[in-house]
Design a protein around this motif. Structure first.
Motif, PDB file in Angstrom:
ATOM      1  N   ASN A 348       0.889  -1.063   0.073  1.00  8.32           N
ATOM      2  CA  ASN A 348       0.096   0.105   0.026  1.00  8.32           C
ATOM      3  C   ASN A 348       0.928   1.269  -0.083  1.00  8.32           C
ATOM      4  O   ASN A 348       1.836   1.088   0.294  1.00  8.32           O
ATOM      5  N   ASN A 350      -0.402   4.253   1.482  1.00  7.74           N
ATOM      6  CA  ASN A 350      -1.034   5.204   2.346  1.00  7.74           C
ATOM      7  C   ASN A 350      -0.045   6.108   3.010  1.00  7.74           C
ATOM      8  O   ASN A 350       1.242   5.789   3.048  1.00  7.74           O
ATOM      9  N   ALA A 352       0.603   6.309   6.243  1.00  5.72           N
ATOM     10  CA  ALA A 352       1.536   5.964   7.231  1.00  5.72           C
ATOM     11  C   ALA A 352       2.517   4.775   6.671  1.00  5.72           C
ATOM     12  O   ALA A 352       3.537   4.519   7.377  1.00  5.72           O
ATOM     13  N   ASP A 353       2.537   4.514   5.296  1.00  7.22           N
ATOM     14  CA  ASP A 353       3.216   3.654   4.707  1.00  7.22           C
ATOM     15  C   ASP A 353       4.432   4.359   4.127  1.00  7.22           C
ATOM     16  O   ASP A 353       5.411   3.713   3.887  1.00  7.22           O
ATOM     17  N   TYR A 424       3.090  -1.693   5.865  1.00  8.21           N
ATOM     18  CA  TYR A 424       2.591  -1.436   7.448  1.00  8.21           C
ATOM     19  C   TYR A 424       0.943  -1.283   7.278  1.00  8.21           C
ATOM     20  O   TYR A 424       0.541  -2.281   7.916  1.00  8.21           O
ATOM     21  N   THR A 425       0.400  -0.508   6.534  1.00  7.24           N
ATOM     22  CA  THR A 425      -1.178  -0.540   6.542  1.00  7.24           C
ATOM     23  C   THR A 425      -1.725  -1.774   6.051  1.00  7.24           C
ATOM     24  O   THR A 425      -3.035  -2.054   6.399  1.00  7.24           O
ATOM     25  N   ASP A 429      -5.008  -5.180   7.639  1.00 10.36           N
ATOM     26  CA  ASP A 429      -6.417  -5.476   6.751  1.00 10.36           C
ATOM     27  C   ASP A 429      -6.022  -6.798   5.988  1.00 10.36           C
ATOM     28  O   ASP A 429      -6.969  -7.580   6.039  1.00 10.36           O
TER      29      ASP A 429
END
Lengths: 444, 248
Positions: A348, A350, A352-353, A424-425, A429
């Motif tokens: 991902n 995102n 935070a990644d 990470y994110t 998930d």
């Protein structure tokens, strides 16, 4: 506001978050900082505070230390869920302290984000800092590795308590020189293991001596730039080792310290380094060795860090990989396993990644031992597919699905062992969707 | 067998942001078509390379302090590199290397790192250290008369001025400076740009343009490039164009 009321209020908030099924994480801490920016100074802590920092392996090392201490009948407070920034740490402390701010424990063990070490421990009195490693990680978010190291180095200039350093990472062991007066430096190291190489195999940092800019010489590399190094010019690297792990045997998941053999549930070189760090702490704080041996034998993590599941009768191993080194050690694990297997890699981008996914080009896909198929997924599934294709892995064996659940359905079309690597994110998930799929398959 | 000789400068120092991927992509696309890619590397302490003997010279971006160490080394070859540029050797320069080939780089504290002065542009660090041009970027470039979108990722605090001929027009992202309309520098045989990603990974048309150019110069003939399976590349481009251009 009086600290008493701040603590009471935040405890209330945490409680309500819990009732409504939210884990809260950083939110209570954020609120506490709003109410009192000096909240960190308000806690009354008499026990030693141990902090674990570094790019990779913080959660595993932290939780391992906590488990060993607890099994040795110590009361430990820790941020086990990995909320490792100042707000997360305050959330943990408020949850666990008395209304007067007193922390009742034998040890406070805190996983701490690298960039927050100087901020948190300006106000919390630290008794021991453990530094694991520094790798390139989310360059668009945290900047270059060097600036991060300099921040911690600056903090250590006035620090004279216990400092536990990975002797085999030139970016870490240099921190010993931050305060030449500090006599409480303890190095740990791991002896050459079977798959160590003479040449750098994966992206690494710190090719030059931090003291004289001479190119460092390596006897061997364990993984990335971690290995036995020396500077020919100023002799940087010749450390006296306090805790040495010898006879590392990944097949039997064992190693030796001071002549005693320890067995674990982990079989990767980087988890061995995490154990080296954790056992150094326990050695320094005189933990009972027999109890430690038992703890290490049973220690597991169930949070997408080398987590094992059986799904649709297929052994599945999930591992988080947030940066090139994390991904490379995951692939080492894949390659050191001779069974036929398929990989699901979820990427991902995102916030935070880190939005920059170019780090996947620092992953070494050149050797893939008995990998029958690779499925890519996440918001950047196609970037990953291009990367893998370019390493000359057969393009017809690569499939890309941006939807993670769809990718999982395709992954279990065939019965083989599965390795799931997630950034990470993507980790939580993917774990949740794996479990949903597992239920649908009727697995218990 | 036709081959291209590539010189990769400072692969162990200018090694950030996966720029090595550019070499991997070129090699991949050459080999898939039965051409050979010879990749030589040069770094500090190595023997002086014969710059003119190469078809393509590549350098990427690195960490600031390591970049300083190598700029002192690179400057020894100023004249040789200039000659290679004049002779038509193709140069692909990313980020830090892009800056080093200009007049100078002025750091945050005003310190000047001299460049190779091969091109006229110069770069100044943004005074606020915490503000960098960071993010996905899409530009439109002109490859032999054909308009092509190029997608990458930029991460630089340097603001580059005095560009005579740009690599492309910015459709999304910053470019040479904050909110600039132009990105990079381009001449007949030079592409200098801030685009990581790595640049060539999601831009097969651009890669083939460079390959064709180098082959044409070397063999003095138009070499027809066999079409490759670019399915993943096309899916990736379409996904990102939709995300960044249509939801702008």
């Amino acid at each position: 506001m009086k600290n008493f009321f701040v603590i009471l209020f935040i405890k209330g908030v945490s409680f309500f978050l819990k009732i409504f099924g939210k884990n809260g994480g950083n939110l209570p801490g954020k609120l506490a900082f709003k109410l009192n920016p000096n909240i960190l100074k308000c806690f009354k802590i008499d026990c030693p505070v141990i902090a674990v920092t570094g790019t990779n392996g913080k959660t595993m090392t932290n939780n391992c230390i906590v488990r060993i201490l607890e099994d040795d009948n110590k009361r430990v407070i820790s941020n086990l869920e990995g909320n490792n920034m100042e707000t997360g740490i305050v959330s943990t402390l408020i949850k666990k302290c008395s209304l007067t701010g007193k922390i009742k424990a034998d040890y406070l063990v805190l996983e701490t984000d690298e960039s927050y070490v100087p901020i948190v421990y300006k106000d919390l009195k630290l008794d021991c800092l453990v530094v694991l490693n520094f790798f390139r990680d989310q360059l668009d978010r945290s900047g270059e590795v060097e600036s991060l190291i300099l921040k911690i180095n600056e903090f250590l200039k006035t620090y004279d308590k216990n400092l536990i350093l990975n002797s085999d990472d030139p970016n870490v062991s240099r921190l010993a020189m931050a305060n030449p007066e500090n006599k409480n430096i303890y190095y740990y190291s791991v002896d050459r293991y079977k798959f160590a190489t003479d040449e750098l195999r994966e992206a690494g940092e710190g090719k030059f001596c931090p003291f004289c800019n001479t190119r460092l010489k390596y006897k061997y590399y364990q993984y990335a730039h971690v290995g036995k190094f020396i500077c020919d010019k100023c002799n940087y690297g010749g450390n006296e080792i306090y805790n040495l792990l010898e006879n590392v045997d990944l097949e039997n998941r064992s190693f030796e310290i001071d002549g005693t053999t320890y067995t674990t549930k982990f079989n990767s070189i980087y988890s061995t380094y995490n154990f080296a760090a954790a056992t150094t702490v326990c050695k320094l704080y005189n933990t009972d060795l027999i109890s430690m041996k038992n703890t290490l034998e049973n220690f597991v993590l169930n949070n997408g860090r080398l987590e094992k599941m059986v799904i649709n009768n297929n052994d599945t191993i999930i591992n988080i990989a947030k940066n090139p080194t994390g991904a490379n050690v995951s692939l080492r694990l894949v390659n050191e396993d001779n069974e036929h297997k398929e990989i699901l890699f979820v990427l991902n981008d995102n916030i935070a990644d880190g939005k920059d996914v170019s780090w996947i080009w620092d992953i070494n896909f050149d050797v893939l031992n008995n990998v029958d198929r690779i499925i890519t997924s996440g918001t950047r599934a196609f970037d990953l597919a291009i990367r893998i294709k370019t390493s000359n892995y057969p393009v017809e064996k690569i499939e890309a699905y941006t939807d993670i659940y769809e990718a999982i359905e395709h992954l279990y079309e065939k019965n083989t062992k599965k390795y799931v690597i997630t950034n990470y994110t993507a980790t939580q998930d993917t774990r949740h969707k794996l479990m949903r799929f597992k239920e649908k398959c009727g697995d218990k | 067998m036709k081959e291209l000789r590539i010189l990769y400068l400072y692969p162990d120092i200018l090694d950030l942001y996966g720029d090595i991927g550019n070499i991997k992509v070129i090699t991949y696309r050459l080999e898939k078509r039965g051409f050979k890619a010879v990749v030589d590397t040069y770094s500090i302490n190595d023997d002086k390379p014969d710059f003119e003997s190469y078809d393509l010279i590549f350098a990427g971006g690195g960490a600031d302090n390591e970049q300083q160490i190598l700029s002192q080394d690179l400057i020894k070859y100023k004249e040789d590199i200039k000659k290679a540029v004049d002779k038509g050797v193709f140069f692909l320069l990313i980020c830090g290397a892009y800056q080093l080939f200009g007049k100078y780089y002025k750091g945050v504290d005003g310190e000047i790192i001299p460049g190779l002065e091969i091109f006229d542009y110069y770069t100044e660090a943004n005074p606020d250290r915490s503000k960098r041009c960071i993010g996905n970027i899409i530009i439109e470039t002109n490859l032999d008369g054909e308009k092509v979108k190029v997608i990458g990722f930029e991460n630089h605090c340097g603001q580059t001025y005095d560009i005579k001929s740009t690599f492309g027009q910015v459709l999304f992202g910053n470019g040479n400076k904050f909110n600039d309309s132009s990105e990079g520098y381009m001449t007949d045989n030079v592409i200098a740009t801030y685009l990581h990603g790595p640049l060539l990974s999601k831009n097969p048309e651009l890669t083939d343009f460079i390959i064709k150019k180098c082959l044409k110069r070397k063999y003095n003939e138009d070499v027809e490039l066999e079409k490759l399976d670019d399915n993943f590349e096309n899916l990736c481009r379409n996904q990102l164009f939709e995300r960044f251009l249509e939801n702008k």
